[in-house]
Design a protein around this motif. Structure first.
Motif, PDB file in Angstrom:
ATOM      1  N   HIS A 481       0.834  -1.202   0.000  1.00  0.00           N
ATOM      2  CA  HIS A 481       0.000   0.000   0.000  1.00  0.00           C
ATOM      3  C   HIS A 481       0.871   1.256   0.000  1.00  0.00           C
ATOM      4  CE1 HIS A 481      -3.234   2.779   1.245  1.00  0.00           C
ATOM      5  NE2 HIS A 481      -2.305   3.301   2.018  1.00  0.00           N
ATOM      6  N   ASP A 482       1.874   1.292   0.879  1.00  0.00           N
ATOM      7  CA  ASP A 482       2.719   2.482   0.994  1.00  0.00           C
ATOM      8  C   ASP A 482       3.558   2.694  -0.258  1.00  0.00           C
ATOM      9  OD1 ASP A 482       1.686   2.912   3.477  1.00  0.00           O
ATOM     10  OD2 ASP A 482       3.505   2.406   4.584  1.00  0.00           O
ATOM     11  N   GLU A 483       4.062   1.613  -0.809  1.00  0.00           N
ATOM     12  CA  GLU A 483       4.852   1.726  -2.039  1.00  0.00           C
ATOM     13  C   GLU A 483       4.003   2.298  -3.171  1.00  0.00           C
ATOM     14  OE1 GLU A 483       7.498  -1.138  -5.062  1.00  0.00           O
ATOM     15  OE2 GLU A 483       6.496  -1.991  -3.302  1.00  0.00           O
ATOM     16  N   THR A 484       2.769   1.815  -3.269  1.00  0.00           N
ATOM     17  CA  THR A 484       1.849   2.320  -4.293  1.00  0.00           C
ATOM     18  C   THR A 484       1.505   3.776  -4.048  1.00  0.00           C
ATOM     19  OG1 THR A 484       0.898   0.093  -4.468  1.00  0.00           O
ATOM     20  CG2 THR A 484      -0.372   1.900  -5.432  1.00  0.00           C
ATOM     21  N   ALA A 485       1.200   4.116  -2.799  1.00  0.00           N
ATOM     22  CA  ALA A 485       0.815   5.480  -2.454  1.00  0.00           C
ATOM     23  C   ALA A 485       1.964   6.457  -2.657  1.00  0.00           C
ATOM     24  CB  ALA A 485       0.330   5.533  -1.014  1.00  0.00           C
ATOM     25  N   ASN A 486       3.170   6.050  -2.248  1.00  0.00           N
ATOM     26  CA  ASN A 486       4.309   6.968  -2.277  1.00  0.00           C
ATOM     27  C   ASN A 486       4.809   7.245  -3.686  1.00  0.00           C
ATOM     28  OD1 ASN A 486       4.211   7.182   0.500  1.00  0.00           O
ATOM     29  ND2 ASN A 486       5.730   5.576   0.855  1.00  0.00           N
ATOM     30  N   ALA A 487       4.337   6.462  -4.639  1.00  0.00           N
ATOM     31  CA  ALA A 487       4.671   6.736  -6.036  1.00  0.00           C
ATOM     32  C   ALA A 487       3.810   7.854  -6.619  1.00  0.00           C
ATOM     33  CB  ALA A 487       4.503   5.465  -6.866  1.00  0.00           C
ATOM     34  N   THR A 488       2.811   8.290  -5.857  1.00  0.00           N
ATOM     35  CA  THR A 488       1.890   9.315  -6.342  1.00  0.00           C
ATOM     36  C   THR A 488       2.146  10.655  -5.664  1.00  0.00           C
ATOM     37  OG1 THR A 488       0.143   9.052  -4.670  1.00  0.00           O
ATOM     38  CG2 THR A 488       0.148   7.499  -6.523  1.00  0.00           C
ATOM     39  N   LEU A 489       1.594  11.694  -6.253  1.00  0.00           N
ATOM     40  CA  LEU A 489       1.675  13.041  -5.667  1.00  0.00           C
ATOM     41  C   LEU A 489       0.707  13.203  -4.512  1.00  0.00           C
ATOM     42  CD1 LEU A 489       1.798  15.054  -9.036  1.00  0.00           C
ATOM     43  CD2 LEU A 489       3.730  14.470  -7.547  1.00  0.00           C
ATOM     44  N   VAL A 490      -0.312  12.337  -4.451  1.00  0.00           N
ATOM     45  CA  VAL A 490      -1.322  12.450  -3.394  1.00  0.00           C
ATOM     46  C   VAL A 490      -0.676  12.345  -2.018  1.00  0.00           C
ATOM     47  CG1 VAL A 490      -3.393  11.390  -2.409  1.00  0.00           C
ATOM     48  CG2 VAL A 490      -3.133  11.522  -4.890  1.00  0.00           C
ATOM     49  N   SER A 491       0.291  11.443  -1.884  1.00  0.00           N
ATOM     50  CA  SER A 491       0.915  11.202  -0.582  1.00  0.00           C
ATOM     51  C   SER A 491       1.788  12.367  -0.126  1.00  0.00           C
ATOM     52  CB  SER A 491       1.752   9.913  -0.636  1.00  0.00           C
ATOM     53  OG  SER A 491       2.850  10.074  -1.517  1.00  0.00           O
ATOM     54  N   LYS A 492       2.031  13.315  -1.019  1.00  0.00           N
ATOM     55  CA  LYS A 492       2.891  14.453  -0.672  1.00  0.00           C
ATOM     56  C   LYS A 492       2.090  15.686  -0.266  1.00  0.00           C
ATOM     57  CE  LYS A 492       6.445  12.675  -3.788  1.00  0.00           C
ATOM     58  NZ  LYS A 492       5.790  11.367  -3.899  1.00  0.00           N
ATOM     59  N   SER A 500      -4.486  14.272   7.649  1.00  0.00           N
ATOM     60  CA  SER A 500      -3.917  15.549   8.095  1.00  0.00           C
ATOM     61  C   SER A 500      -4.916  16.450   8.800  1.00  0.00           C
ATOM     62  CB  SER A 500      -3.333  16.300   6.884  1.00  0.00           C
ATOM     63  OG  SER A 500      -2.468  15.487   6.134  1.00  0.00           O
ATOM     64  N   ASN A 501      -6.205  16.161   8.666  1.00  0.00           N
ATOM     65  CA  ASN A 501      -7.224  17.025   9.274  1.00  0.00           C
ATOM     66  C   ASN A 501      -7.488  16.688  10.734  1.00  0.00           C
ATOM     67  OD1 ASN A 501      -8.419  14.544   8.494  1.00  0.00           O
ATOM     68  ND2 ASN A 501     -10.458  15.452   8.623  1.00  0.00           N
ATOM     69  N   VAL A 502      -6.862  15.631  11.243  1.00  0.00           N
ATOM     70  CA  VAL A 502      -7.046  15.233  12.640  1.00  0.00           C
ATOM     71  C   VAL A 502      -5.700  15.340  13.352  1.00  0.00           C
ATOM     72  CG1 VAL A 502      -7.733  13.390  14.212  1.00  0.00           C
ATOM     73  CG2 VAL A 502      -8.939  13.684  12.036  1.00  0.00           C
ATOM     74  N   GLU A 503      -5.625  16.196  14.345  1.00  0.00           N
ATOM     75  CA  GLU A 503      -4.367  16.422  15.051  1.00  0.00           C
ATOM     76  C   GLU A 503      -3.855  15.125  15.672  1.00  0.00           C
ATOM     77  OE1 GLU A 503      -2.500  19.325  18.550  1.00  0.00           O
ATOM     78  OE2 GLU A 503      -4.601  19.538  17.925  1.00  0.00           O
ATOM     79  N   GLY A 504      -2.586  14.818  15.390  1.00  0.00           N
ATOM     80  CA  GLY A 504      -1.957  13.638  15.969  1.00  0.00           C
ATOM     81  C   GLY A 504      -2.231  12.340  15.238  1.00  0.00           C
ATOM     82  N   LYS A 505      -3.043  12.356  14.201  1.00  0.00           N
ATOM     83  CA  LYS A 505      -3.348  11.117  13.490  1.00  0.00           C
ATOM     84  C   LYS A 505      -2.136  10.673  12.678  1.00  0.00           C
ATOM     85  CE  LYS A 505      -7.008   9.008  10.686  1.00  0.00           C
ATOM     86  NZ  LYS A 505      -8.388   9.189  10.187  1.00  0.00           N
ATOM     87  N   PRO A 506      -1.778   9.388  12.745  1.00  0.00           N
ATOM     88  CA  PRO A 506      -0.616   8.913  11.985  1.00  0.00           C
ATOM     89  C   PRO A 506      -0.793   9.176  10.495  1.00  0.00           C
ATOM     90  CG  PRO A 506      -1.365   7.225  13.523  1.00  0.00           C
ATOM     91  CD  PRO A 506      -2.410   8.298  13.509  1.00  0.00           C
ATOM     92  N   ARG A 507       0.283   9.599   9.855  1.00  0.00           N
ATOM     93  CA  ARG A 507       0.216   9.967   8.445  1.00  0.00           C
ATOM     94  C   ARG A 507       0.348   8.717   7.568  1.00  0.00           C
ATOM     95  NH1 ARG A 507       0.680  14.512   5.324  1.00  0.00           N
ATOM     96  NH2 ARG A 507       1.656  14.230   3.289  1.00  0.00           N
ATOM     97  N   ARG A 508      -0.670   8.446   6.801  1.00  0.00           N
ATOM     98  CA  ARG A 508      -0.661   7.347   5.828  1.00  0.00           C
ATOM     99  C   ARG A 508      -1.859   7.562   4.908  1.00  0.00           C
ATOM    100  NH1 ARG A 508       0.843   2.155   8.336  1.00  0.00           N
ATOM    101  NH2 ARG A 508       2.807   2.394   7.190  1.00  0.00           N
ATOM    102  N   LEU A 509      -1.684   7.367   3.620  1.00  0.00           N
ATOM    103  CA  LEU A 509      -2.815   7.475   2.701  1.00  0.00           C
ATOM    104  C   LEU A 509      -3.887   6.479   3.139  1.00  0.00           C
ATOM    105  CD1 LEU A 509      -4.095   8.708   0.172  1.00  0.00           C
ATOM    106  CD2 LEU A 509      -2.925   6.967  -1.191  1.00  0.00           C
ATOM    107  N   LEU A 510      -5.097   6.966   3.393  1.00  0.00           N
ATOM    108  CA  LEU A 510      -6.135   6.124   3.983  1.00  0.00           C
ATOM    109  C   LEU A 510      -6.784   5.188   2.979  1.00  0.00           C
ATOM    110  CD1 LEU A 510      -7.669   8.815   6.329  1.00  0.00           C
ATOM    111  CD2 LEU A 510      -6.476   6.746   7.052  1.00  0.00           C
ATOM    112  N   SER A 511      -6.775   5.563   1.712  1.00  0.00           N
ATOM    113  CA  SER A 511      -7.393   4.729   0.680  1.00  0.00           C
ATOM    114  C   SER A 511      -6.326   4.118  -0.217  1.00  0.00           C
ATOM    115  CB  SER A 511      -8.358   5.559  -0.174  1.00  0.00           C
ATOM    116  OG  SER A 511      -9.485   5.942   0.562  1.00  0.00           O
ATOM    117  N   TYR A 512      -6.565   2.894  -0.644  1.00  0.00           N
ATOM    118  CA  TYR A 512      -5.663   2.241  -1.588  1.00  0.00           C
ATOM    119  C   TYR A 512      -5.812   2.909  -2.952  1.00  0.00           C
ATOM    120  CZ  TYR A 512      -3.529  -1.453  -4.410  1.00  0.00           C
ATOM    121  OH  TYR A 512      -2.734  -2.155  -5.281  1.00  0.00           O
ATOM    122  N   ILE A 513      -4.686   3.272  -3.554  1.00  0.00           N
ATOM    123  CA  ILE A 513      -4.741   4.052  -4.789  1.00  0.00           C
ATOM    124  C   ILE A 513      -4.237   3.268  -6.001  1.00  0.00           C
ATOM    125  CG2 ILE A 513      -2.425   5.118  -4.618  1.00  0.00           C
ATOM    126  CD1 ILE A 513      -3.808   7.817  -5.386  1.00  0.00           C
TER     127      ILE A 513
END
Length: 537
Positions: A481-492, A500-513
């Motif tokens: 999932h992370d490898e797929t997400a990190n290849a996109t601009l969305v993860s940046k 990012s809208n929830v303070e303290g929430k771990p950063r990870r793309l929530l949907s499989y892309i």
């Protein structure tokens, strides 16, 4: 854990929306004793709770349907291309009644905790109705966007007028005539509310933090001929939707950006824009998700469309994004939303550099002390997406481990379907699966519930008591999932997609892309290998 169960079931399904209703239907057809519980007083899921003015599909109605039954599909007719909430709610009631599901649904019931009992290898589910339910399987169908961020500002309880989150809209009719209304947030929901009530309020202050790219919606009413035409395509949709990139009735079929001349690119973008759907986002050029230069050019195309309509440089500066690209956040569809800001009774208020400090008895106070007096405050402030509904359920697995605590540290899950350490817990619309705006939800939720049903049937045929994702399987999926997400601009970027809208929430793309079709294929591969990676015993 010493509670004595008051009821015993093979499976408990939580949530009476698109996923939960179909999950109940499938498990019941296997002969399981199943109960579905929901906090709402009727079916609908997100379409029960989100009854705010202007709420409607951004998927075309004819693809936002179940495809397992041609008869069920064809006996319902939509009135327009993008139906509104009341019609959607009626459709889900139609599904419920046609499948005779109500007898196994308990409304007005919230799950307060769920504990896995390692001695019995079953779940003990507690509800606010005082029940202690013993069940072998627990299936969460609680939705990707169902945990509203509704307590965001100091002083909310002091407000003398009416204040509510859009996902908890009152069932009584709200009279906006002559009222001073404050709307906080201009995401997809905020846009729908703003464009719908602008001509009904006395005055509306719109509090804007993050500008949004928008795509105009074209929403014609359907004639009888239109309805018969889309129904005639049932078999084609049944074959194609599950294997497309986004679960929609369109895909990236326009060729590669690099192979087209500037004139051809403009032609494609214009054609997609004029379609008045999400086609520009999900079916123009796939390179916009990976190539910064391509995204920059597509973004400028959309900015140009917005500038043409806003005209005023100050409005353009406040409402047109500059620090992220088109398609990297959720793309809202709108109907004359931008023109709302030309009305004399609508005041845009930027809170990017002058944020909301608190809610006062009179209204909304900003950091610099400016106060906007309101009679009604509408909070279109979004959700704790993906993980929020589950982390609020107080779920404990093996060794009394807490899913809430684990996901505060890192959101990990195998295929968005099962979490290691939580046997017999299955999830739909969860993190790390295609969901929310990266998938037409009915397409994805049908696939996920069908996979879960088949897995349960497989386990029961073997006489197994537990089904659990192994740590190795979870590790594999998170890495993929992370490898797929990190290849996109969305993860940046920073958005609710990334938590990012929830303070303290771990950063990870929530949907499989990686695409709906690829996700389905990977899930099928697991099943075809006797659910390799799952401990079934």
């Amino acid at each position: 854990m010493s509670s004595t169960a008051t009821e015993t079931y093979d499976a408990i399904v939580v949530g009476a929306g698109v996923a939960g209703l179909y999950q109940l239907h499938q498990l019941r057809n296997q002969g399981l004793k199943v109960k579905l519980v929901d906090a709402a007083s009727d079916v609908g899921g997100t379409w029960y709770w989100n009854r705010y003015p202007g709420a409607r599909f951004d998927s075309e109605g004819f693809i936002y349907q179940y495809l397992f039954s041609e008869e069920l599909y064809k006996q319902w007719s939509w009135s327009e291309r993008f139906p509104a909430q009341p019609e959607i709610e009626r459709w889900l009631q139609y599904i419920t009644d046609k499948l005779e599901l109500r007898k196994d649904i308990q409304f007005d019931t919230t799950v307060t905790s769920a504990h896995f009992n390692e001695d019995t290898e079953r779940w003990l589910v507690k509800t606010d109705s005082g029940e202690d339910i013993d069940t072998q399987f627990l299936i969460s169908c609680t939705g990707m966007l169902s945990a509203p961020l509704d307590n965001q500002f100091d002083g909310q309880d002091s407000f003398k007028g009416r204040i509510f989150h859009t996902a908890r809209w009152p069932r009584d009719t709200i009279d906006f005539t002559g009222k001073r209304v404050g709307v906080i947030g201009i995401g997809a929901t905020g846009i729908q509310v703003i464009q719908t009530i602008a001509d009904k309020v006395g005055h509306m202050s719109v509090f804007i933090r993050t500008p949004q790219y928008v795509n105009m919606m074209k929403n014609p009413k359907y004639s009888d001929a239109d309805v018969q035409q889309y129904k005639a395509n049932f078999k084609k949709m049944q074959e194609n939707l599950p294997h497309s990139f986004s679960g929609f009735n369109f895909d990236h079929t326009n060729g590669n950006w690099a192979d087209h001349t500037p004139e051809k690119r403009e032609e494609v973008l214009e054609e997609m824009w004029q379609d008045g759907s999400l086609r520009l986002w999900l079916a123009s050029y796939a390179e916009m998700f990976f190539d910064q230069e391509v995204n920059d050019q597509v973004s400028e195309f959309v900015r140009g469309k917005m500038r043409e309509r806003l005209k005023d440089p100050k409005l353009c500066d406040m409402l047109i994004p500059k620090d992220y690209g088109f398609g990297l956040h959720r793309v809202p569809l709108e109907s004359n939303y931008l023109e709302v800001y030309h009305r004399d009774n609508v005041e845009p208020v930027s809170v990017k550099d002058n944020p909301i400090k608190r809610i006062t008895p009179e209204g909304i106070e900003l950091a610099d002390g400016t106060t906007y007096e309101c009679d009604i405050i509408i909070m279109a402030t979004g959700f704790d997406a993906g993980s929020g509904a589950l982390t609020r359920m107080n779920v404990h697995g093996r060794d009394n481990r807490s899913l809430t605590d684990q996901w505060k540290e890192e959101i990990r899950i195998a295929y968005g379907l099962a979490v290691h350490g939580y046997p017999n817990l299955f999830t739909t619309g969860a993190p790390l699966a295609p969901s929310a705006a990266l998938c037409n939800m009915t397409t994805c939720l049908q696939q996920q519930t069908e996979w879960i049903s088949a897995c349960i049937e497989h386990a029961r045929a073997k006489g197994a008591k537990i089904v659990e994702a192994s740590r190795e399987l979870e590790d594999y999926w998170v890495e993929h999932h992370d490898e797929t997400a990190n290849a996109t601009l969305v993860s940046k970027t920073n958005s609710w997609y990334m938590g990012s809208n929830v303070e303290g929430k771990p950063r990870r793309l929530l949907s499989y892309i990686g695409g709906v079709g690829q996700y389905r294929q990977k899930c099928n591969e697991v099943a075809e290998q006797d659910y390799k990676g799952f401990i079934i015993q």
